[in-house]
Design an enzyme around this catalytic site. Structure first.
Site, PDB file in Angstrom:
ATOM      1  N   ASP A 299      91.323  63.910  23.237  1.00 47.03           N
ATOM      2  CA  ASP A 299      92.786  63.977  23.326  1.00 47.03           C
ATOM      3  C   ASP A 299      93.149  64.022  24.810  1.00 47.03           C
ATOM      4  O   ASP A 299      92.839  64.987  25.508  1.00 47.03           O
ATOM      5  CB  ASP A 299      93.291  65.231  22.615  1.00 47.03           C
ATOM      6  CG  ASP A 299      94.808  65.311  22.564  1.00 47.03           C
ATOM      7  OD1 ASP A 299      95.481  64.501  23.240  1.00 47.03           O
ATOM      8  OD2 ASP A 299      95.328  66.192  21.857  1.00 47.03           O
TER       9      ASP A 299
ATOM     10  N   GLU B 160      92.692  59.318  22.441  1.00 46.18           N
ATOM     11  CA  GLU B 160      94.063  59.578  21.989  1.00 46.18           C
ATOM     12  C   GLU B 160      95.050  59.812  23.131  1.00 46.18           C
ATOM     13  O   GLU B 160      94.740  60.507  24.094  1.00 46.18           O
ATOM     14  CB  GLU B 160      94.041  60.809  21.066  1.00 46.18           C
ATOM     15  CG  GLU B 160      95.399  61.236  20.541  1.00 46.18           C
ATOM     16  CD  GLU B 160      95.279  62.356  19.525  1.00 46.18           C
ATOM     17  OE1 GLU B 160      96.132  63.260  19.520  1.00 46.18           O
ATOM     18  OE2 GLU B 160      94.318  62.341  18.714  1.00 46.18           O
TER      19      GLU B 160
ATOM     20  N   GLU C  11     102.223  61.302  19.076  1.00 45.85           N
ATOM     21  CA  GLU C  11     102.829  62.611  18.832  1.00 45.85           C
ATOM     22  C   GLU C  11     104.114  62.836  19.631  1.00 45.85           C
ATOM     23  O   GLU C  11     104.977  63.601  19.183  1.00 45.85           O
ATOM     24  CB  GLU C  11     101.835  63.736  19.106  1.00 45.85           C
ATOM     25  CG  GLU C  11     101.531  64.008  20.569  1.00 45.85           C
ATOM     26  CD  GLU C  11     100.539  65.142  20.745  1.00 45.85           C
ATOM     27  OE1 GLU C  11     100.962  66.254  21.103  1.00 45.85           O
ATOM     28  OE2 GLU C  11      99.336  64.915  20.530  1.00 45.85           O
TER      29      GLU C  11
ATOM     30  N   ASP D 207     104.433  63.403  15.025  1.00 46.42           N
ATOM     31  CA  ASP D 207     104.571  64.814  14.665  1.00 46.42           C
ATOM     32  C   ASP D 207     105.829  64.929  13.820  1.00 46.42           C
ATOM     33  O   ASP D 207     106.928  64.608  14.283  1.00 46.42           O
ATOM     34  CB  ASP D 207     104.681  65.682  15.921  1.00 46.42           C
ATOM     35  CG  ASP D 207     104.634  67.166  15.595  1.00 46.42           C
ATOM     36  OD1 ASP D 207     105.493  67.636  14.825  1.00 46.42           O
ATOM     37  OD2 ASP D 207     103.735  67.869  16.099  1.00 46.42           O
TER      38      ASP D 207
ATOM     39  N   HIS E  75     100.334  64.314  13.714  1.00 48.57           N
ATOM     40  CA  HIS E  75      99.905  65.357  14.643  1.00 48.57           C
ATOM     41  C   HIS E  75     100.212  66.719  14.026  1.00 48.57           C
ATOM     42  O   HIS E  75     101.369  67.072  13.805  1.00 48.57           O
ATOM     43  CB  HIS E  75     100.662  65.198  15.967  1.00 48.57           C
ATOM     44  CG  HIS E  75     100.498  66.344  16.906  1.00 48.57           C
ATOM     45  ND1 HIS E  75     101.498  67.267  17.152  1.00 48.57           N
ATOM     46  CD2 HIS E  75      99.453  66.725  17.665  1.00 48.57           C
ATOM     47  CE1 HIS E  75     101.082  68.148  18.023  1.00 48.57           C
ATOM     48  NE2 HIS E  75      99.841  67.850  18.360  1.00 48.57           N
TER      49      HIS E  75
ATOM     50  N   GLU F 159      94.957  66.246  10.348  1.00 48.04           N
ATOM     51  CA  GLU F 159      94.590  67.102  11.483  1.00 48.04           C
ATOM     52  C   GLU F 159      94.904  68.562  11.195  1.00 48.04           C
ATOM     53  O   GLU F 159      95.961  68.891  10.658  1.00 48.04           O
ATOM     54  CB  GLU F 159      95.353  66.672  12.746  1.00 48.04           C
ATOM     55  CG  GLU F 159      95.068  67.570  13.956  1.00 48.04           C
ATOM     56  CD  GLU F 159      95.836  67.173  15.205  1.00 48.04           C
ATOM     57  OE1 GLU F 159      95.353  67.481  16.306  1.00 48.04           O
ATOM     58  OE2 GLU F 159      96.920  66.563  15.080  1.00 48.04           O
TER      59      GLU F 159
END
Length: 408
Positions: free
Chosen positions: A229, A255, A283, A305, A332, A352
């Site tokens: 990430d 990511e 996200e 998200d 996310h 996740e």
């Protein structure tokens, strides 16, 4: 044809907005909807690469440049039959102002099922100051989620059943945190680690993050997923070099290498990627138009998200964009607000779980302590039965230091 009297739906009579934590609060380190608002010595704030890492004074801690200034937003909606629904996101005090003094006019007086109408009115009425994302869309997301929670509670159904029902019996999770090796022992299918270095550190930074990856690969073996990430911290050149250096260690994906609007950077990175490695992001993207651009650029997994992209209403539209291209949508984090959606998506084969325990060594609910009854995976798996309570299946912890700074 009119509904039978027993099926007439109530209207929404009140909407209220509360905040907790953030720069305006007296108490900090509470977590909740703003899960970055943690105490000292937490992995989530330990030298993680960011767009601010090029400044030495902001390199060690994300809180040092203000990642936790917004705090938690809680939106509560009440229907004419006395039923209440609520949701949380990251928008704090500014979000409370937007809800009470702007968005309330689109909510109160509507039937509890008029979620799409309210959603469209909120989006279009805020275009002149939303900028297509950020705190305004976070706030709209929170209202949308609260409306879905209310609708489910009025009908005595979980949100996932309102969305068409589950397409699988279980959700399998990967864990995001500092210790994929511990996540493996807990039953997760993979572990996503933050990168700690960026372009300002040049090749030495790549070497350090690859050393971390190599060490973790040795600990977890060849079959366990490992991912990076990058949190908007890189350049195309740096991300390309990092991806190729990571390929021998079977990195599954890289990511969010760039800020959300750098579409051309994602398009170029996709061309540069090692064969078989996935490129993911999303996200911090706040509009369906933004997700279409990312999809066009070849992003393999879109990662909205649900608390920052427009709520469940927008998330379903984003999932449809990904499905039309044969791409995956893996939101996310977002706990129950994601779970109820992804269990209905055919293009979300896993999800996740964000490890919010300080050392990523135990299963702490993501939005602790604000949600009561927030489920966590068991052995890396969550069942549909764990989501079978009305609405999103959680209640608000009213012992938290919630404040209502504005009233309309």
């Amino acid at each position: 044809m009119a509904l039978a009297p027993s099926l007439k739906l109530p209207t929404i009579t009140h909407i209220r907005a509360y905040s907790m934590g953030g720069a305006a609060a007296k108490v900090h380190g509470q977590g909740g909807g703003d899960y970055h608002d943690q105490g000292k010595d937490h992995w989530i704030d330990d030298h993680i690469a960011t767009p601010m890492s090029k400044y030495e004074e902001y390199k060690q801690s994300r809180q040092s440049f203000g990642i936790n200034v917004l705090g938690t937003l809680v939106v509560e909606v009440e229907a004419s039959d006395g039923t209440t629904g609520f949701a949380i996101s990251t928008a704090g005090n500014p979000g409370c102002f937007i809800v009470e003094h702007h968005l309330s006019r689109f909510v109160e007086g509507k039937r509890v099922d008029q979620i799409k109408l309210i959603h469209d009115q909120m989006l279009n009425s805020t275009l002149f100051y939303s900028g297509g994302g950020g705190v305004v869309i976070n706030t709209i997301s929170c209202v949308d989620l609260a409306l879905w929670d209310l609708y489910g509670k009025v009908l005595n159904l979980p949100v996932y059943k309102l969305l068409g029902g589950a397409v699988r019996d279980t959700i399998h999770f990967y864990a995001t945190g500092a210790r994929p090796d511990l996540a493996q022992k807990m039953g997760f299918i993979g572990g996503k680690m933050p990168t700690h270095w960026g372009p300002a550190d040049d090749d030495e930074g790549i070497e350090k993050d690859i050393a971390m990856l190599a060490d973790m690969r040795e600990k977890v073996g060849d079959k366990f997923w490992l991912m990076f990430d990058c949190w908007m911290s890189q350049t195309v050149n740096y991300a390309t070099k990092l991806a190729h250096a990571a390929a021998p260690y079977k990195l599954k994906w890289i990511e969010e290498c760039f800020p959300p609007n750098q579409i051309e950077s994602y398009r170029q990175l996709k061309k540069n990627m090692p064969a078989g490695m996935l490129m993911t992001t999303g996200e911090h993207t706040g509009t369906i138009e933004g997700f279409k651009e990312l999809s066009d650029a070849g992003v393999d997994i879109l990662q909205p998200d649900v608390g920052w992209c427009g709520g469940v209403t927008s998330l379903c539209e984003i999932a449809a964009i990904a499905k039309s291209r044969g791409q995956l949508v893996v939101p996310h984090g977002s706990s129950v607000y994601s779970h109820h959606a992804v269990i209905t998506f055919t293009n979300t084969p896993f999800s996740e779980f964000l490890m919010t325990s300080p050392h990523a060594d135990s299963l702490r609910p993501q939005f602790d302590p604000v949600l009561v009854g927030e489920p966590v995976p068991e052995g890396g798996i969550m069942t549909a039965e764990q989501l079978d309570k009305p609405g999103f299946g959680v209640e608000l912890n009213r012992d938290c230091p919630l404040e209502r700074p504005f009233q309309h």
